[in-house]
Design an enzyme around this catalytic site. Structure first.
Site: not given
Length: 319
Positions: A45, A200, A231
């Site tokens: 927490e 693409k 990525t």
């Protein structure tokens, strides 16, 4: 200049996501960072304690909701609640990187629109204003019912490439997909260069497959511009395709270096000569590379904060 901004009703606080950037912003403005502690209990927490009076102050909280995105988002929400209960006059959230921005629409049945959910919970927590940089989709501004200042980092990236002395007649600015054409067009206009577009297909998230290159890249120095590199699949495949289509060399740039998973390895092994990023997201040591150049957005954020505080126009910062 540090600690000389005259009005002590302007308070700047940093949470854990990007303390280095927050310190730079505070130095640009000439105010010390506000005193607060951000800790976690043993069960995870978040515990926040504001260690100075902020009653009647205009408070700016700097926090990118980058990895770990949920921890950073929760820190921000708890900080907003703490500021509200401590009687801050206004609570201004400075989000250099807005997490969940890519979930901005229903692309398939039964999908959430998480970017809108984040906007809702920031408002419900008590934020009065948001300052963001290069949102993944500009329409996210419409998800908020509070003022949002949407800054752009493209001029900072463009100035860097102008300073490299590249031959404008041999340049081409490339958008890695159709969605980024507006961004590429703005850079191309400043550099007085033509644009090209990578057409693409993305069979599934984080996987891209180059189809065609629209525009002439043969014999040219190509600059790929994107808002987020995650990525690095899209950008590296695009760079390799540009070289195969006759480009002389390829640079890449983005505002938000998420750089998750195999990103660094892909960039290192790619045809990209140099990747230029901003410090909207803190780059840890293990992700640093000789190919990566980091530019600071501290002055841009500092100018925006001062203009908001002084109730001046922010639109000049878009130039």
């Amino acid at each position: 200049m540090a600690n000389h901004y005259p009005n002590d009703k302007l308070k700047i606080f940093s949470l854990n996501s990007n303390e280095a950037l927050a310190s730079e912003v505070a130095e640009e403005i000439g105010r010390p960072l506000g005193k607060c502690s951000v800790k976690q209990f043993s069960d995870g927490e978040v515990q926040i304690n504001i260690e100075e009076s902020i009653r009647g102050c205009d408070v700016f909280v700097i926090q990118s909701t980058s990895n770990p995105v949920n921890d950073n988002l929760m820190e921000l929400l708890i900080m907003i609640d703490a500021l509200k209960r401590a009687s801050a006059r206004t609570i201004n959230v400075v989000m250099p990187y807005y997490g969940y921005a890519r979930q901005d629409r229903k692309a398939r049945s039964r999908e959430p629109i998480t970017a809108k959910l984040v906007a809702n919970i920031l408002e419900t927590a008590g934020a009065h204003r948001v300052i963001a940089i290069d949102l993944h989709a500009p329409q996210i501004q419409g998800f908020f019912d509070i003022p949002i200042d949407h800054l752009v980092a493209e001029p900072i990236l463009t100035d860097y490439f102008k300073g490299k002395g590249l031959n404008c007649e041999e340049l081409v600015i490339v958008s890695p997909d159709h969605g980024g054409v507006t961004r590429a067009r703005k850079m191309a206009d400043r550099m007085k260069a033509p644009i090209a577009i990578i057409d693409k297909r993305r069979p599934r998230p984080n996987v891209s497959e180059v189809m065609n290159i629209v525009g002439n890249v043969e014999g040219k120095t190509a600059i790929l511009i994107d808002d987020i590199i995650d990525t690095a699949g899209t950008i590296t495949v695009a760079a390799n395709a540009l070289i195969e289509s006759g480009a002389k060399e390829v640079y890449a740039c983005c505002t938000h270096p998420v750089l998750s998973g195999p990103a660094i390895e892909r960039i290192t092994n790619s045809k990209i000569k140099e990747l230029v990023i901003t410090n909207s997201i803190k780059l840890p040591e293990e992700k640093k590379s000789e190919k990566i150049v980091t530019l600071s957005i501290a002055k841009l954020l500092g100018d925006a904060i001062v203009r908001v505080f002084e109730e001046k126009s922010v639109s000049t910062l878009f130039e």
